[in-house]
Scaffold this motif. Structure first.
Motif, short mmCIF file in Angstrom:
data_model
loop_
_atom_site.label_atom_id
_atom_site.label_comp_id
_atom_site.label_asym_id
_atom_site.label_seq_id
_atom_site.Cartn_x
_atom_site.Cartn_y
_atom_site.Cartn_z
N ALA A 84 -3.16 5.59 -11.79
CA ALA A 84 -1.96 5.74 -10.95
C ALA A 84 -0.91 4.68 -11.31
O ALA A 84 0.29 5.00 -11.41
N ASN A 85 -1.33 3.45 -11.53
CA ASN A 85 -0.39 2.39 -11.91
C ASN A 85 0.25 2.68 -13.26
O ASN A 85 1.45 2.44 -13.46
N LYS A 106 -5.67 12.04 -4.66
CA LYS A 106 -6.65 11.03 -5.07
C LYS A 106 -7.76 11.68 -5.90
O LYS A 106 -8.19 11.15 -6.92
N LYS A 163 -10.43 3.12 -13.63
CA LYS A 163 -10.37 3.43 -12.20
C LYS A 163 -9.18 4.36 -11.94
O LYS A 163 -8.19 4.31 -12.66
N TRP A 164 -9.28 5.13 -10.88
CA TRP A 164 -8.18 6.04 -10.56
C TRP A 164 -6.91 5.25 -10.24
O TRP A 164 -5.80 5.70 -10.53
N THR A 165 -7.07 4.04 -9.69
CA THR A 165 -5.90 3.23 -9.36
C THR A 165 -5.21 2.71 -10.62
O THR A 165 -3.99 2.60 -10.66
N GLU A 166 -5.99 2.43 -11.66
CA GLU A 166 -5.42 2.01 -12.93
C GLU A 166 -4.59 3.15 -13.54
O GLU A 166 -3.50 2.94 -14.06
N THR A 172 0.83 -1.20 0.00
CA THR A 172 0.00 0.00 0.00
C THR A 172 0.87 1.25 0.00
O THR A 172 2.05 1.20 0.35
#
Length: 61
Positions: free
Chosen positions: A38-39, A14, A33-36, A6
């Motif tokens: 970021a990655n 965010k 997704k926001w995480t996609e 994490t």
């Protein structure tokens, strides 16, 4: 299986990622997704950022 960890992200960062993901989803018609996002930033921009920060801070070694 991929091992994961994490990372703390401020709410402000965010929200920036979420807004960008919403805009991408809206304009392309495909959800992201926001995480996609970021990655993808990590995967595609890390080397460029590393070089920039080394130059900004000055090379010592």
């Amino acid at each position: 299986m991929t091992q994961r960890t994490t990372m703390q992200v401020t709410e402000k960062r965010k929200q920036k990622l979420e807004r960008a993901a919403i805009e991408i989803s809206y304009r392309t018609g495909k959800p992201i997704k926001w995480t996609e996002l970021a990655n993808k930033l990590f995967d595609e921009k890390l080397d460029e950022l590393k070089k920039d920060m080394i130059n900004e801070r000055g090379i010592t070694k």
